[in-house]
Design a protein around this motif. Structure first.
Motif, short mmCIF file in Angstrom:
data_model
loop_
_atom_site.label_atom_id
_atom_site.label_comp_id
_atom_site.label_asym_id
_atom_site.label_seq_id
_atom_site.Cartn_x
_atom_site.Cartn_y
_atom_site.Cartn_z
N GLU A 50 0.80 -1.22 0.00
CA GLU A 50 0.00 0.00 0.00
C GLU A 50 0.84 1.28 0.00
OE1 GLU A 50 -2.70 1.78 3.27
OE2 GLU A 50 -3.70 -0.03 2.56
N HIS A 51 1.90 1.31 0.88
CA HIS A 51 2.72 2.52 0.97
C HIS A 51 3.47 2.78 -0.33
CE1 HIS A 51 1.81 2.92 5.14
NE2 HIS A 51 2.36 1.76 5.46
N PHE A 52 3.92 1.68 -0.96
CA PHE A 52 4.66 1.82 -2.21
C PHE A 52 3.74 2.38 -3.30
CE2 PHE A 52 7.00 -1.23 0.23
CZ PHE A 52 8.32 -0.89 -0.01
N GLN A 53 2.52 1.82 -3.34
CA GLN A 53 1.55 2.29 -4.33
C GLN A 53 1.24 3.76 -4.11
OE1 GLN A 53 -1.54 -0.56 -3.75
NE2 GLN A 53 -0.59 -2.04 -5.15
N ARG A 54 1.11 4.12 -2.83
CA ARG A 54 0.80 5.52 -2.52
C ARG A 54 1.92 6.43 -3.03
NH1 ARG A 54 0.81 7.26 3.56
NH2 ARG A 54 1.15 9.48 3.24
N PHE A 55 3.18 6.01 -2.82
CA PHE A 55 4.30 6.83 -3.28
C PHE A 55 4.33 6.89 -4.81
CE2 PHE A 55 9.04 7.10 -4.15
CZ PHE A 55 9.09 8.48 -3.99
N LEU A 56 4.19 5.72 -5.46
CA LEU A 56 4.26 5.68 -6.91
C LEU A 56 3.14 6.49 -7.56
CD1 LEU A 56 5.23 1.93 -7.51
CD2 LEU A 56 6.68 3.94 -7.67
N SER A 57 2.00 6.58 -6.89
CA SER A 57 0.89 7.31 -7.51
C SER A 57 0.77 8.74 -6.99
CB SER A 57 -0.42 6.56 -7.29
OG SER A 57 -0.63 6.43 -5.90
N SER A 58 1.70 9.13 -6.09
CA SER A 58 1.61 10.49 -5.57
C SER A 58 2.06 11.48 -6.64
CB SER A 58 2.45 10.66 -4.30
OG SER A 58 3.79 10.87 -4.64
N PRO A 59 1.46 12.68 -6.64
CA PRO A 59 1.71 13.62 -7.73
C PRO A 59 3.17 14.05 -7.85
CG PRO A 59 0.43 14.64 -5.96
CD PRO A 59 0.48 13.19 -5.68
N ASN A 60 3.92 14.06 -6.73
CA ASN A 60 5.31 14.51 -6.86
C ASN A 60 6.31 13.37 -7.05
OD1 ASN A 60 4.80 13.69 -4.29
ND2 ASN A 60 5.26 15.67 -3.33
N PHE A 61 5.81 12.13 -7.21
CA PHE A 61 6.72 10.99 -7.36
C PHE A 61 7.69 11.18 -8.53
CE2 PHE A 61 7.48 7.10 -9.87
CZ PHE A 61 8.37 6.49 -9.02
N TYR A 62 7.13 11.51 -9.70
CA TYR A 62 7.96 11.61 -10.89
C TYR A 62 9.04 12.68 -10.72
CZ TYR A 62 9.36 12.25 -15.73
OH TYR A 62 10.09 12.36 -16.87
N ASP A 63 8.65 13.85 -10.20
CA ASP A 63 9.61 14.94 -10.01
C ASP A 63 10.74 14.55 -9.07
OD1 ASP A 63 8.28 16.58 -11.69
OD2 ASP A 63 7.11 17.58 -10.12
N ILE A 64 10.37 13.92 -7.94
CA ILE A 64 11.38 13.57 -6.95
C ILE A 64 12.33 12.52 -7.50
CG2 ILE A 64 11.72 12.52 -4.68
CD1 ILE A 64 9.15 13.80 -3.79
#
Lengths: 293, 294
Positions: free
Chosen positions: B51-65
């Motif tokens: 769940e936490h990984f999915q949350r990070f991967l789908s968070s809006p700033n994931f790509y930028d970070i």
């Protein structure tokens, strides 16, 4: 050896000297600028260039820094942390490395693998923080000294050094009936001063310059090491209470805080920069031993 | 064996410390897969899978970070890796031993300045009223806000990194060059090889094995760049380029107290790192006639 240089070679050599000179200047200029600025009234360098007169020199920045409790306490805390950290690092590394350097010690390989694994896998920031927290080490000096003092890298360095010592010495001592303890203390340790010195020097410098562990594990300003105090002055622009006592005009205040920054940089870097030329060869030795693996 | 018990005792402190400060945190990483609550502890908390990984991967700033992390290290590696090598080759051309020693003394020095001080120097030099901008303003009329403009973060980070570490990193290359057999150079000179030719055909090949190993190590650590400096150089305005995974982990975990989520991000970072290390090692091995790190 007298090598004959052709014209083309000479041009290359001249270019080389020019480029190296530029590189040296690029390293030196910022340092010289900081040191000069720390002794000058604010903005003198910028506004007057190098046309500086005697009235431009001042020790105000240093006076402010040296009369500041947080700075002084940070300085002594840093000395304590660095010395204690260096001691712990040498102690644990040497103790662990010695048995691992002995030929035919049963179980040596699995123990080595046990240490090596930590070189490639780690718990990460939060799990490590939670362990320190659960041990009740938050806000204690132990959080600064203990966790980092054990490093596989240092164990390998010491082990490699011990393996290079002449084996005949141990055998002779052992035949004469010397115990492992007396071999270690009377023969091995006296011969190991160079590696002990290198490990201690590296640990001391590393701890002196670090701020991150202190930032996450310490809350009490009384425990803060120098780098953490510096961070608040240099990065967060917090002039420590007591540094600027009387309410000066806003512009004056800003200038004074700039001056304090330069003096703070010089004072915090001075101990290492002063001792570094004397220890240069040991630092180089450390790099070389480290690279052998 | 019995006589050796004392040797095993020597190992005890290090083993205990390693278990406590390295292995227990490794085990603690499983909170990345749990709904961690400090009250229930690591074992007692509920499993939540990825769940936490999915949350990070789908968070809006994931790509930028992720891209910030990759770019900062990749650019740093491309720009910074060759400098110590070039510096070592240049130092090697100096004839006077004393001059060489003195230059080395100077170029190693910044390595002994703390990262807090280096970041502090950047702030005072590059502030809108600092020395650099004083010069820029005389030419262009308006200052550049280096420390708050996201466009300059990487440049400042990488160049200051080269300033601080290039000299020190050259030590290993300088030592390797010192071990090159002088007869090789003499023979080449007699055969009429120019200085440039000797650098290209004798010195550079001598450095190749060291270069390969150091490159793999540097590339393998690409995700674990010096976040301490990135964190110090971060300002509220430059986060669009200065937010990297490591600074994000610190903020989410220790500042916001979201332990499990932060641990998951850290774990994600480590996994990419290991994959990169294996990948780079394989590539370098191919290019370098089978010589890699392992």
């Amino acid at each position: 050896m007298d090598i004959h240089y052709t014209g083309k070679d000479r041009i290359l050599l001249i270019i080389n000297y020019i480029l190296l000179g530029l590189f040296v200047l690029a390293i030196l200029l910022p340092l010289v600028y900081v040191v000069l600025s720390s002794f000058l009234t604010p903005n003198t360098l910028i506004t007057k260039g190098f046309a500086i007169t005697s009235s431009d020199w001042t020790l105000t920045g240093y006076a402010k820094i040296l009369s500041n409790d947080a700075m002084i306490r940070g300085f002594f805390n840093a000395i304590f942390y660095s010395a204690a950290f260096a001691f712990a690092t040498v102690l644990f590394s040497v103790l662990a490395a010695y048995p691992l350097a002995i030929e035919g010690l049963i179980g040596k390989r699995p123990i080595m693998i046990f240490f090596l694994i930590t070189m490639f896998f780690g718990g990460g920031l939060i799990p490590t923080y939670l362990v320190i927290k659960d041990l009740g080490m938050l806000n204690t000096v132990w959080a600064i000294i203990l966790p980092g003092s054990i490093s596989v890298f240092n164990i390998i360095l010491a082990k490699t050094y011990f393996q290079g010592l002449p084996k005949e010495l141990f055998q002779a001592a052992s035949i004469d009936g010397a115990s492992e303890l007396s071999i270690f203390f009377k023969i091995v340790l006296p011969l190991s001063k160079p590696i002990i010195f290198v490990l201690a020097l590296y640990a001391f410098v590393g701890q002196w310059n670090s701020y991150f562990d202190a930032m996450i594990y310490l809350d009490d300003p009384k425990l803060f090491p120098l780098q953490l105090v510096l961070r608040s002055i240099l990065i967060q622009n917090q002039v420590q209470p007591g540094m600027i006592a009387d309410a000066l005009a806003q512009a004056e205040l800003k200038k004074l805080s700039e001056m304090i920054k330069y003096s703070a940089i010089v004072i915090s870097s001075l101990p290492l920069i002063v001792m570094y030329p004397f220890f240069q060869k040991y630092f180089e030795k450390g790099v070389m031993v480290g690279s052998i693996k | 064996m019995v006589r050796n018990y004392i040797l095993y005792l020597f190992l005890v402190p290090s083993i205990i410390l390693t278990v406590i400060f390295k292995y227990v945190p490794m085990y603690g990483s499983i909170i990345a897969f749990k709904d961690f609550s400090p009250r229930k502890g690591i074992l007692g908390s509920e499993w939540v899978g990825f769940e936490h990984f999915q949350r990070f991967l789908s968070s809006p700033n994931f790509y930028d970070i992720l891209m910030n992390t990759l770019k900062l290290s990749a650019y740093g590696l491309i720009l910074g890796f060759p400098v110590p090598i070039i510096l070592a080759l240049m130092l090697n051309l100096i004839r006077g031993a004393k001059l060489k020693k003195n230059i080395q003394l100077i170029v190693y020095a910044p390595n002994f300045i703390s990262v807090v001080v280096v970041a502090g120097m950047l702030f005072v030099f590059l502030s809108p009223t600092g020395i650099v901008n004083a010069m820029i303003t005389t030419f262009t009329g308006k200052p550049i806000s280096f420390m708050t403009d996201p466009a300059y973060f990487r440049t400042v980070y990488i160049l200051s990194g080269i300033w601080q570490t290039a000299g020190w990193s050259s030590i290993i290359y300088v030592a390797t060059l010192a071990n090159v057999d002088p007869q090789l150079h003499d023979a080449a000179t007699i055969d009429g090889a120019s200085l440039m030719k000797r650098i290209l055909h004798i010195d550079l090949p001598a450095l190749k094995p060291v270069m390969a190993v150091l490159f793999i190590l540097a590339a393998g650590g690409i995700m674990s760049i010096g976040y301490e400096k990135a964190y110090l150089m971060q300002t509220a305005l430059n986060t669009p380029t200065s937010e990297i995974i490591a600074t994000y982990v610190y903020k989410v975990g220790l500042q916001s107290g979201d332990y499990a989520y932060s641990t998951a991000i850290g774990l994600f970072n480590s996994v990419i790192n290991v994959v990169l290390l294996i990948f780079v090692n394989t590539v370098v091995k191919r290019l370098n006639e089978g010589e890699g790190l392992y």
